[in-house]
Design a protein around this motif. Structure first.
Motif, PDB file in Angstrom:
ATOM      1  N   MET A   1       0.850  -1.205   0.000  1.00 23.33           N
ATOM      2  CA  MET A   1       0.000   0.000   0.000  1.00 23.33           C
ATOM      3  C   MET A   1       0.877   1.242   0.000  1.00 23.33           C
ATOM      4  O   MET A   1       2.068   1.172   0.247  1.00 23.33           O
ATOM      5  CB  MET A   1      -0.924   0.004   1.216  1.00 23.33           C
ATOM      6  CG  MET A   1      -0.204   0.279   2.531  1.00 23.33           C
ATOM      7  SD  MET A   1      -1.307   0.257   3.960  1.00 23.33           S
ATOM      8  CE  MET A   1      -1.062  -1.410   4.548  1.00 23.33           C
ATOM      9  N   ASN A   2       0.257   2.405  -0.223  1.00 26.83           N
ATOM     10  CA  ASN A   2       0.981   3.678  -0.127  1.00 26.83           C
ATOM     11  C   ASN A   2       1.711   3.731   1.203  1.00 26.83           C
ATOM     12  O   ASN A   2       1.126   3.541   2.253  1.00 26.83           O
ATOM     13  CB  ASN A   2       0.008   4.864  -0.145  1.00 26.83           C
ATOM     14  CG  ASN A   2      -0.522   5.183  -1.528  1.00 26.83           C
ATOM     15  OD1 ASN A   2      -1.318   6.081  -1.676  1.00 26.83           O
ATOM     16  ND2 ASN A   2      -0.093   4.462  -2.545  1.00 26.83           N
ATOM     17  N   LYS A   3       3.001   4.012   1.155  1.00 29.44           N
ATOM     18  CA  LYS A   3       3.776   4.127   2.401  1.00 29.44           C
ATOM     19  C   LYS A   3       3.374   5.406   3.115  1.00 29.44           C
ATOM     20  O   LYS A   3       3.373   6.485   2.537  1.00 29.44           O
ATOM     21  CB  LYS A   3       5.263   4.163   2.035  1.00 29.44           C
ATOM     22  CG  LYS A   3       6.200   4.307   3.211  1.00 29.44           C
ATOM     23  CD  LYS A   3       6.471   2.973   3.891  1.00 29.44           C
ATOM     24  CE  LYS A   3       7.468   3.142   5.050  1.00 29.44           C
ATOM     25  NZ  LYS A   3       6.868   3.756   6.241  1.00 29.44           N
ATOM     26  N   ASP A 141      -1.499   7.729 -13.469  1.00 31.69           N
ATOM     27  CA  ASP A 141      -0.153   8.096 -13.906  1.00 31.69           C
ATOM     28  C   ASP A 141       0.117   9.576 -13.632  1.00 31.69           C
ATOM     29  O   ASP A 141      -0.659  10.440 -14.022  1.00 31.69           O
ATOM     30  CB  ASP A 141       0.020   7.769 -15.392  1.00 31.69           C
ATOM     31  CG  ASP A 141      -1.087   8.359 -16.244  1.00 31.69           C
ATOM     32  OD1 ASP A 141      -2.275   8.140 -15.919  1.00 31.69           O
ATOM     33  OD2 ASP A 141      -0.765   9.081 -17.200  1.00 31.69           O
ATOM     34  N   LYS A 142       1.236   9.818 -12.950  1.00 36.48           N
ATOM     35  CA  LYS A 142       1.497  11.172 -12.434  1.00 36.48           C
ATOM     36  C   LYS A 142       1.754  12.214 -13.540  1.00 36.48           C
ATOM     37  O   LYS A 142       1.327  13.367 -13.393  1.00 36.48           O
ATOM     38  CB  LYS A 142       2.660  11.149 -11.433  1.00 36.48           C
ATOM     39  CG  LYS A 142       2.535  10.075 -10.337  1.00 36.48           C
ATOM     40  CD  LYS A 142       1.150   9.985  -9.710  1.00 36.48           C
ATOM     41  CE  LYS A 142       1.038   8.821  -8.728  1.00 36.48           C
ATOM     42  NZ  LYS A 142      -0.369   8.430  -8.442  1.00 36.48           N
ATOM     43  N   PRO A 143       2.440  11.879 -14.649  1.00 40.13           N
ATOM     44  CA  PRO A 143       2.664  12.898 -15.683  1.00 40.13           C
ATOM     45  C   PRO A 143       1.367  13.510 -16.237  1.00 40.13           C
ATOM     46  O   PRO A 143       1.388  14.625 -16.754  1.00 40.13           O
ATOM     47  CB  PRO A 143       3.442  12.138 -16.767  1.00 40.13           C
ATOM     48  CG  PRO A 143       4.169  11.080 -16.007  1.00 40.13           C
ATOM     49  CD  PRO A 143       3.199  10.647 -14.932  1.00 40.13           C
ATOM     50  N   VAL A 164      -6.809  14.107  -4.856  1.00 37.57           N
ATOM     51  CA  VAL A 164      -5.706  13.619  -5.698  1.00 37.57           C
ATOM     52  C   VAL A 164      -4.674  12.928  -4.810  1.00 37.57           C
ATOM     53  O   VAL A 164      -4.192  13.527  -3.838  1.00 37.57           O
ATOM     54  CB  VAL A 164      -5.038  14.768  -6.479  1.00 37.57           C
ATOM     55  CG1 VAL A 164      -4.062  14.206  -7.514  1.00 37.57           C
ATOM     56  CG2 VAL A 164      -6.074  15.669  -7.150  1.00 37.57           C
ATOM     57  N   ASP A 165      -4.336  11.688  -5.146  1.00 39.22           N
ATOM     58  CA  ASP A 165      -3.472  10.886  -4.274  1.00 39.22           C
ATOM     59  C   ASP A 165      -1.980  11.023  -4.619  1.00 39.22           C
ATOM     60  O   ASP A 165      -1.609  11.420  -5.717  1.00 39.22           O
ATOM     61  CB  ASP A 165      -3.875   9.407  -4.369  1.00 39.22           C
ATOM     62  CG  ASP A 165      -3.280   8.588  -3.228  1.00 39.22           C
ATOM     63  OD1 ASP A 165      -3.118   9.137  -2.118  1.00 39.22           O
ATOM     64  OD2 ASP A 165      -2.977   7.397  -3.437  1.00 39.22           O
ATOM     65  N   ASN A 166      -1.165  10.685  -3.649  1.00 39.40           N
ATOM     66  CA  ASN A 166       0.310  10.642  -3.770  1.00 39.40           C
ATOM     67  C   ASN A 166       0.932  12.014  -3.955  1.00 39.40           C
ATOM     68  O   ASN A 166       1.989  12.154  -4.571  1.00 39.40           O
ATOM     69  CB  ASN A 166       0.754   9.737  -4.926  1.00 39.40           C
ATOM     70  CG  ASN A 166       0.286   8.313  -4.778  1.00 39.40           C
ATOM     71  OD1 ASN A 166      -0.638   7.887  -5.461  1.00 39.40           O
ATOM     72  ND2 ASN A 166       0.881   7.574  -3.866  1.00 39.40           N
TER      73      ASN A 166
HETATM   74 CA    CA Z   1      -1.925   6.081  -5.100  1.00 39.11          CA
END
Ligand code: CA
Length: 216
Positions: A1-3, A141-143, A164-166
């Motif tokens: 999972m997301n750290k 996708d982050k880009p 918005v995640d991360n």
């Molecule tokens: Ca994520």
């Protein structure tokens, strides 16, 4: 999972005190943990937070960009009212075939509409169809984050919420020497959201960072 960015013992305290995953969510987590991409999944406490946001907004129609194996879509769809709908967008047939199996098992197959294809194209199609949403969760996708956010702002109603995640990206956003593609894209997204006059925004340091934008 997301750290989590929290110290391990603090994250564990939150998890053992508040997290009590339903059998289906626990199953998604366990099966996803065996995949090399397991780090893409949101944490259980993020799931609780997303469900709370969906309910606080009174969302009936939700949008997700980035389905992966279906943890967050299951959380969001279960938080919607019985007549609510979730449009779930992803590029991967492989990942979403797992998600579809979990949705079926959770009895959510009629609540969730999967749209397979490049996210930008799918969001443009939803705009062309005149679709409107109360809540949007972006975790892909982050880009393409800025492109997804721009479209989400148009797709979400006034008073609706975009998450918005991360957006702390393991803390790398604050390291000015880090010019990798993902880090730069997330910095751009955060700056774009913070400066956007159409929304009021904040960044919550839960999971890997969650940027929230409420449409004015
Ligand atoms: Ca994520």
């Amino acid at each position: 999972m997301n750290k989590s960015l929290l110290p391990d013992d603090v994250a564990a305290y939150i998890a053992r005190t508040f997290v009590n995953e339903s059998p289906i969510l626990a199953k998604i987590r366990v099966e996803t943990a065996e995949m090399p991409e397991a780090g893409m999944q949101i944490s259980a406490d993020q799931g609780l937070f997303l469900a709370m946001l969906v309910k606080l907004v009174g969302a009936k129609h939700a949008l997700e960009v980035g389905v992966f194996t279906g943890y967050s879509s299951t959380v969001v769809a279960q938080a919607l009212p019985a007549d609510g709908t979730l449009v779930a967008c992803d590029l991967s047939e492989e990942f979403t075939s797992k998600a579809r199996r979990f949705w079926q098992e959770a009895g959510l197959q009629n609540k969730i509409q999967l749209r397979l294809g490049p996210g930008i194209e799918t969001l443009d199609a939803l705009l062309a169809e005149g679709k409107r949403f109360d809540f949007a969760f972006i975790d892909a996708d982050k880009p393409n984050y800025c492109g997804y956010f721009e479209r989400a702002v148009q797709l979400v109603r006034a008073g609706g919420l975009i998450a918005v995640d991360n957006t702390l990206w393991s803390g790398k956003v604050s390291d000015s020497a880090d010019l990798s593609e993902g880090t730069v894209a997330i910095r751009q997204l955060n700056e774009m959201v913070a400066a956007d006059p159409r929304v009021e925004a904040c960044l919550v340091p839960i999971g890997d960072g969650l940027t929230l934008a409420r449409k004015l």
